[in-house]
Design a protein around this motif. Structure first.
Motif, PDB file in Angstrom:
ATOM      1  N   VAL A  83     -46.935   9.355 -30.137  1.00 20.67           N
ATOM      2  CA  VAL A  83     -46.067  10.286 -29.405  1.00 20.67           C
ATOM      3  C   VAL A  83     -44.976   9.509 -28.665  1.00 20.67           C
ATOM      4  CG1 VAL A  83     -45.974  11.874 -27.445  1.00 20.67           C
ATOM      5  CG2 VAL A  83     -47.778  12.114 -29.148  1.00 20.67           C
ATOM      6  N   ASP A  84     -45.382   8.425 -28.040  1.00 16.87           N
ATOM      7  CA  ASP A  84     -44.435   7.611 -27.277  1.00 16.87           C
ATOM      8  C   ASP A  84     -43.372   6.990 -28.193  1.00 16.87           C
ATOM      9  OD1 ASP A  84     -43.776   6.408 -24.645  1.00 16.87           O
ATOM     10  OD2 ASP A  84     -44.182   4.531 -25.700  1.00 16.87           O
ATOM     11  N   ARG A  85     -43.771   6.685 -29.421  1.00 17.75           N
ATOM     12  CA  ARG A  85     -42.863   6.054 -30.379  1.00 17.75           C
ATOM     13  C   ARG A  85     -41.687   6.968 -30.745  1.00 17.75           C
ATOM     14  NH1 ARG A  85     -46.284   5.390 -34.410  1.00 17.75           N
ATOM     15  NH2 ARG A  85     -47.171   3.578 -33.361  1.00 17.75           N
ATOM     16  N   TYR A  86     -41.969   8.278 -30.814  1.00 22.33           N
ATOM     17  CA  TYR A  86     -40.945   9.215 -31.292  1.00 22.33           C
ATOM     18  C   TYR A  86     -40.277  10.045 -30.191  1.00 22.33           C
ATOM     19  CZ  TYR A  86     -42.779   8.234 -35.964  1.00 22.33           C
ATOM     20  OH  TYR A  86     -43.165   7.616 -37.122  1.00 22.33           O
ATOM     21  N   LYS A  87     -40.798   9.988 -28.985  1.00 17.16           N
ATOM     22  CA  LYS A  87     -40.344  10.926 -27.955  1.00 17.16           C
ATOM     23  C   LYS A  87     -38.846  10.827 -27.645  1.00 17.16           C
ATOM     24  CE  LYS A  87     -41.419   8.137 -23.863  1.00 17.16           C
ATOM     25  NZ  LYS A  87     -42.183   8.072 -22.588  1.00 17.16           N
ATOM     26  N   ASP A  88     -38.268   9.643 -27.722  1.00 17.59           N
ATOM     27  CA  ASP A  88     -36.862   9.481 -27.360  1.00 17.59           C
ATOM     28  C   ASP A  88     -35.929   9.425 -28.573  1.00 17.59           C
ATOM     29  OD1 ASP A  88     -37.400   9.408 -24.621  1.00 17.59           O
ATOM     30  OD2 ASP A  88     -37.873   7.272 -24.692  1.00 17.59           O
ATOM     31  N   ARG A  89     -36.477   9.716 -29.744  1.00 18.46           N
ATOM     32  CA  ARG A  89     -35.646   9.672 -30.951  1.00 18.46           C
ATOM     33  C   ARG A  89     -34.936  11.015 -31.173  1.00 18.46           C
ATOM     34  NH1 ARG A  89     -38.648   5.814 -35.423  1.00 18.46           N
ATOM     35  NH2 ARG A  89     -39.344   4.208 -33.951  1.00 18.46           N
ATOM     36  N   SER A  90     -33.914  10.976 -31.970  1.00 15.76           N
ATOM     37  CA  SER A  90     -33.064  12.151 -32.187  1.00 15.76           C
ATOM     38  C   SER A  90     -33.755  13.208 -33.051  1.00 15.76           C
ATOM     39  CB  SER A  90     -31.760  11.720 -32.861  1.00 15.76           C
ATOM     40  OG  SER A  90     -32.014  11.331 -34.215  1.00 15.76           O
ATOM     41  N   TYR A  91     -33.012  14.313 -33.285  1.00 16.87           N
ATOM     42  CA  TYR A  91     -33.537  15.431 -34.079  1.00 16.87           C
ATOM     43  C   TYR A  91     -33.873  15.014 -35.514  1.00 16.87           C
ATOM     44  CZ  TYR A  91     -28.962  15.702 -36.330  1.00 16.87           C
ATOM     45  OH  TYR A  91     -27.824  15.422 -37.038  1.00 16.87           O
ATOM     46  N   LEU A  92     -33.321  13.879 -35.947  1.00 18.29           N
ATOM     47  CA  LEU A  92     -33.606  13.400 -37.304  1.00 18.29           C
ATOM     48  C   LEU A  92     -35.091  13.062 -37.486  1.00 18.29           C
ATOM     49  CD1 LEU A  92     -30.512  11.048 -37.828  1.00 18.29           C
ATOM     50  CD2 LEU A  92     -30.871  13.355 -38.759  1.00 18.29           C
ATOM     51  N   TRP A  93     -35.765  12.881 -36.347  1.00 19.41           N
ATOM     52  CA  TRP A  93     -37.193  12.553 -36.374  1.00 19.41           C
ATOM     53  C   TRP A  93     -38.037  13.752 -35.945  1.00 19.41           C
ATOM     54  CZ3 TRP A  93     -38.444   7.760 -38.238  1.00 19.41           C
ATOM     55  CH2 TRP A  93     -37.400   6.827 -38.301  1.00 19.41           C
ATOM     56  N   ALA A  94     -37.489  14.935 -36.051  1.00 24.75           N
ATOM     57  CA  ALA A  94     -38.188  16.142 -35.575  1.00 24.75           C
ATOM     58  C   ALA A  94     -39.545  16.337 -36.245  1.00 24.75           C
ATOM     59  CB  ALA A  94     -37.303  17.368 -35.800  1.00 24.75           C
ATOM     60  N   GLU A  95     -39.593  16.108 -37.531  1.00 25.15           N
ATOM     61  CA  GLU A  95     -40.853  16.309 -38.250  1.00 25.15           C
ATOM     62  C   GLU A  95     -41.919  15.323 -37.782  1.00 25.15           C
ATOM     63  OE1 GLU A  95     -42.592  16.280 -42.840  1.00 25.15           O
ATOM     64  OE2 GLU A  95     -40.432  16.398 -42.485  1.00 25.15           O
ATOM     65  N   GLU A  96     -41.517  14.071 -37.588  1.00 25.99           N
ATOM     66  CA  GLU A  96     -42.462  13.045 -37.111  1.00 25.99           C
ATOM     67  C   GLU A  96     -42.928  13.362 -35.693  1.00 25.99           C
ATOM     68  OE1 GLU A  96     -40.122  11.181 -40.377  1.00 25.99           O
ATOM     69  OE2 GLU A  96     -39.675  12.482 -38.664  1.00 25.99           O
ATOM     70  N   LYS A  97     -42.000  13.856 -34.867  1.00 25.17           N
ATOM     71  CA  LYS A  97     -42.349  14.240 -33.494  1.00 25.17           C
ATOM     72  C   LYS A  97     -43.398  15.348 -33.491  1.00 25.17           C
ATOM     73  CE  LYS A  97     -38.124  13.186 -30.890  1.00 25.17           C
ATOM     74  NZ  LYS A  97     -37.060  13.748 -30.032  1.00 25.17           N
ATOM     75  N   LEU A  98     -43.199  16.323 -34.339  1.00 27.02           N
ATOM     76  CA  LEU A  98     -44.126  17.448 -34.417  1.00 27.02           C
ATOM     77  C   LEU A  98     -45.498  16.990 -34.884  1.00 27.02           C
ATOM     78  CD1 LEU A  98     -44.722  20.465 -34.267  1.00 27.02           C
ATOM     79  CD2 LEU A  98     -43.864  20.687 -36.614  1.00 27.02           C
ATOM     80  N   GLU A  99     -45.536  16.161 -35.911  1.00 28.25           N
ATOM     81  CA  GLU A  99     -46.804  15.651 -36.422  1.00 28.25           C
ATOM     82  C   GLU A  99     -47.530  14.818 -35.365  1.00 28.25           C
ATOM     83  OE1 GLU A  99     -45.905  13.489 -39.948  1.00 28.25           O
ATOM     84  OE2 GLU A  99     -45.555  15.282 -41.173  1.00 28.25           O
ATOM     85  N   ALA A 100     -46.755  14.013 -34.636  1.00 27.81           N
ATOM     86  CA  ALA A 100     -47.347  13.187 -33.576  1.00 27.81           C
ATOM     87  C   ALA A 100     -47.919  14.059 -32.470  1.00 27.81           C
ATOM     88  CB  ALA A 100     -46.303  12.229 -33.014  1.00 27.81           C
ATOM     89  N   SER A 101     -47.185  15.128 -32.129  1.00 22.08           N
ATOM     90  CA  SER A 101     -47.635  16.044 -31.082  1.00 22.08           C
ATOM     91  C   SER A 101     -48.914  16.767 -31.488  1.00 22.08           C
ATOM     92  CB  SER A 101     -46.534  17.061 -30.778  1.00 22.08           C
ATOM     93  OG  SER A 101     -46.953  17.987 -29.798  1.00 22.08           O
ATOM     94  N   ILE A 102     -48.961  17.218 -32.737  1.00 21.47           N
ATOM     95  CA  ILE A 102     -50.151  17.920 -33.234  1.00 21.47           C
ATOM     96  C   ILE A 102     -51.348  16.973 -33.255  1.00 21.47           C
ATOM     97  CG2 ILE A 102     -51.193  18.982 -35.276  1.00 21.47           C
ATOM     98  CD1 ILE A 102     -48.423  20.124 -35.940  1.00 21.47           C
ATOM     99  N   ASN A 103     -51.117  15.743 -33.708  1.00 26.08           N
ATOM    100  CA  ASN A 103     -52.198  14.758 -33.767  1.00 26.08           C
ATOM    101  C   ASN A 103     -52.714  14.428 -32.372  1.00 26.08           C
ATOM    102  OD1 ASN A 103     -53.930  12.812 -35.086  1.00 26.08           O
ATOM    103  ND2 ASN A 103     -52.557  11.222 -34.338  1.00 26.08           N
ATOM    104  N   PHE A 104     -51.790  14.344 -31.406  1.00 29.29           N
ATOM    105  CA  PHE A 104     -52.189  14.067 -30.023  1.00 29.29           C
ATOM    106  C   PHE A 104     -53.113  15.160 -29.497  1.00 29.29           C
ATOM    107  CE2 PHE A 104     -51.374  14.999 -25.506  1.00 29.29           C
ATOM    108  CZ  PHE A 104     -51.891  13.841 -24.939  1.00 29.29           C
ATOM    109  N   ARG A 105     -52.740  16.418 -29.725  1.00 27.89           N
ATOM    110  CA  ARG A 105     -53.565  17.539 -29.251  1.00 27.89           C
ATOM    111  C   ARG A 105     -54.930  17.536 -29.948  1.00 27.89           C
ATOM    112  NH1 ARG A 105     -48.522  20.369 -29.349  1.00 27.89           N
ATOM    113  NH2 ARG A 105     -49.005  21.285 -31.381  1.00 27.89           N
ATOM    114  N   THR A 106     -54.924  17.215 -31.227  1.00 26.40           N
ATOM    115  CA  THR A 106     -56.178  17.175 -31.983  1.00 26.40           C
ATOM    116  C   THR A 106     -57.105  16.087 -31.450  1.00 26.40           C
ATOM    117  OG1 THR A 106     -55.089  17.969 -34.006  1.00 26.40           O
ATOM    118  CG2 THR A 106     -57.205  16.843 -34.267  1.00 26.40           C
TER     119      THR A 106
END
Length: 213
Positions: A83-106
């Motif tokens: 999550v920390d890796r992708y949090k400050d990246r642009s919208y181009l990484w939106a899919e990775e951000k979402l996957e990271a967020s879902i994995n964090f909650r899981t």
């Protein structure tokens, strides 16, 4: 004659008292040697092994202190890093951000559930626990300091049941377990000099969190 009998009685009880003292001291002496031999045999340069300090206690082990729980905590920490890796990246990484967020909650739910099960069903296991600070030399010849928790069978002081190297990874795993397991209520406060306040925690946690995380 009565005086002679009195001397014999006194000598008898003094002997019993000495034997009892030996019985009280002997297990810890045996445990210290058991622990020292165990840690020494795991070093690349055993001859450099030196115990800096050792505290041996009969302690109740936390139900969460298992390889399985530590593995789950490691997965959680990796999810945090992602999550920390992708949090400050642009919208181009939106899919990775979402996957990271879902994995964090899981991973959060998995760890929380495992902690709950461990604390509710875990037995209160009492063993000898050695809290050790020791040093040795590495491959480059430099002196390295380490900390370890070594669990010794309470019924057999020569038998090591398991051990944990109290390094940064281990500390972060235990911190994750305590943090998520208490629904993020666990907090380690620092004083004005940066030292973590561990008063009120069980001794084993005081030892673990005694260093910076």
């Amino acid at each position: 004659m009565a005086y002679g009998v009195l001397i014999v009685i006194v000598a008898f009880y003094s002997s019993c008292s000495s034997e009892n003292k030996k019985e009280e001291v002997s297990p810890k002496v045996t445990i210290e040697k058991t622990v020292a031999d165990y840690l020494k045999n795991q070093m690349k340069n055993p001859d450099s092994f030196k115990i800096e300090s050792i505290e041996i206690r009969k302690d109740t082990l936390p139900p969460y202190l298992t390889d399985e729980m530590l593995s789950i905590a490691e997965d959680f920490n990796e999810a945090v890093d992602e999550v920390d890796r992708y949090k400050d990246r642009s919208y181009l990484w939106a899919e990775e951000k979402l996957e990271a967020s879902i994995n964090f909650r899981t991973q959060t739910e998995i760890l929380k559930s495992a902690y709950s099960v461990a604390m509710e069903s875990g037995e209160s296991v009492v063993e000898y626990v050695a809290y050790v600070k020791y040093s040795g030399t590495n491959a480059m010849g430099g002196t390295v300091s380490n900390r370890a928790i070594v669990i010794v069978d309470i019924d057999s002081p020569n038998n090591v049941l398991g051990s944990f190297s109290v390094d940064e990874d281990f500390i972060m795993q235990i911190y994750a377990i305590k943090l998520v397991g208490t629904d993020f209520k666990f907090e380690l406060k620092q004083n004005r000099y940066g030292k973590y306040e561990t008063d009120g925690l069980p001794y084993i946690e005081q030892f673990i969190f005694g260093g910076a995380i």
